[in-house]
Design an enzyme around this catalytic site. Structure first.
Site, PDB file in Angstrom:
ATOM      1  N   HIS A  43       0.712  -0.853  -0.285  1.00 19.73           N
ATOM      2  CA  HIS A  43      -0.166   0.044  -0.433  1.00 19.73           C
ATOM      3  C   HIS A  43       1.095   1.145  -0.089  1.00 19.73           C
ATOM      4  CE1 HIS A  43      -4.256   1.971   2.251  1.00 19.73           C
ATOM      5  NE2 HIS A  43      -3.489   2.435   0.773  1.00 19.73           N
ATOM      6  N   GLU A  70      -2.581  -1.667  -3.134  1.00 25.31           N
ATOM      7  CA  GLU A  70      -3.442  -0.863  -2.363  1.00 25.31           C
ATOM      8  C   GLU A  70      -3.281   0.420  -2.835  1.00 25.31           C
ATOM      9  OE1 GLU A  70      -4.894  -4.299   1.049  1.00 25.31           O
ATOM     10  OE2 GLU A  70      -4.209  -2.053   1.568  1.00 25.31           O
ATOM     11  N   HIS A 190      -7.688  -5.269   7.878  1.00 26.55           N
ATOM     12  CA  HIS A 190      -7.454  -4.277   8.238  1.00 26.55           C
ATOM     13  C   HIS A 190      -7.598  -4.802  10.310  1.00 26.55           C
ATOM     14  CE1 HIS A 190      -6.436  -0.175   8.622  1.00 26.55           C
ATOM     15  NE2 HIS A 190      -6.862  -0.707   9.922  1.00 26.55           N
ATOM     16  N   HIS A 214       0.158  -5.607   9.870  1.00 29.24           N
ATOM     17  CA  HIS A 214       0.740  -5.293  11.193  1.00 29.24           C
ATOM     18  C   HIS A 214       0.016  -6.492  11.678  1.00 29.24           C
ATOM     19  CE1 HIS A 214       0.983  -2.139  14.090  1.00 29.24           C
ATOM     20  NE2 HIS A 214       0.465  -2.792  14.790  1.00 29.24           N
TER      21      HIS A 214
END
Length: 237
Positions: A43, A70, A190, A214
């Protein structure tokens, strides 16, 4: 089985923190695929604070699985995607200085804009996905943009799951059912993690792909990257 695409933004953040090439982004991407992941996600943002635009080009010959890029389709991003022709482009309505993605598209308000952008990518043979919340009206509008898939923005699910509220997955289940009925493929991402991914996968019919960065990289600090990739794959079976 739902495919696992690993977002390697955090690897680029670590590399950039020292200004060198350690860890080497291309080697990590290659290793992640050898460990079993079915895709690599990046991203890039306009300030290039983690993934650089040049990284996107350099990764093209390295990614032998699915390559997912992304971002907000500003002119520079759009041209990069058209040059590279990844497997998939995921459109995200990030602001220029956005820390991380925190909302999906208003596919009613921006429908004509999305139709135009998506048509350009699809004419180039690139699969398109829209980052989106679970509002059913937005799902219905997304189907009118010409997109191939949606990516459900799962932060609220993760928040509710951590509180013990498993009913919090219901809006995602309903959105996925409607999206499938409208001919849209279903991705998600996410704040998905080893703790919540199995429950989410079991609750979402026709889940094609999850994009995780993450949490996966953070978990790997303790458990090791190869081990964590395989733990996700096991939970997604």
């Amino acid at each position: 089985m739902t495919k696992l695409s690993v977002n390697i933004n955090k690897i680029a953040t670590l590399r950039n923190s020292r200004g060198g090439d350690v860890p080497n982004l291309l080697k990590v991407a290659k290793d992640i695929q050898e460990f079993g992941a079915e895709g690599i996600t990046i991203h890039p943002r306009p300030d290039e604070r983690h993934i650089r635009y040049q990284d996107a080009y350099d990764l093209k010959p390295i990614v032998t699985t699915e390559y997912n890029i992304e971002g907000n389709p500003i002119d520079k991003f759009t041209q990069m995607v058209l040059d590279i022709k990844p497997t998939q482009v995921t459109l995200v309505p990030d602001g220029v200085d956005q820390l991380t993605s925190n909302a999906g598209w208003d596919t009613v308000k921006h429908q004509s804009y999305l139709q135009e952008v998506i048509a350009e990518f699809k004419n180039a043979g690139i699969r398109t996905s829209i980052f989106i919340d679970t509002d059913l009206k937005l799902i219905e509008a997304a189907a009118k943009t010409g997109a191939d898939r949606i990516e459900l923005y799962t932060e609220e699910f993760a928040t509710q799951f951590e509180k013990g509220n498993k009913v919090g997955v219901k809006p995602y289940t309903d959105a996925a059912i409607l999206a499938h009925d409208l001919g849209l493929g279903i991705n998600a991402g996410h704040d998905l993690s080893l703790d919540n991914i199995k429950f989410f996968k079991e609750s979402i019919p026709n889940l094609a792909e999850v994009s995780i960065g993450h949490a996966l990289i953070s978990e790997s600090l303790y458990l090791g990257l190869e081990n964590v990739v395989n733990m996700y794959l096991h939970r997604l079976q």
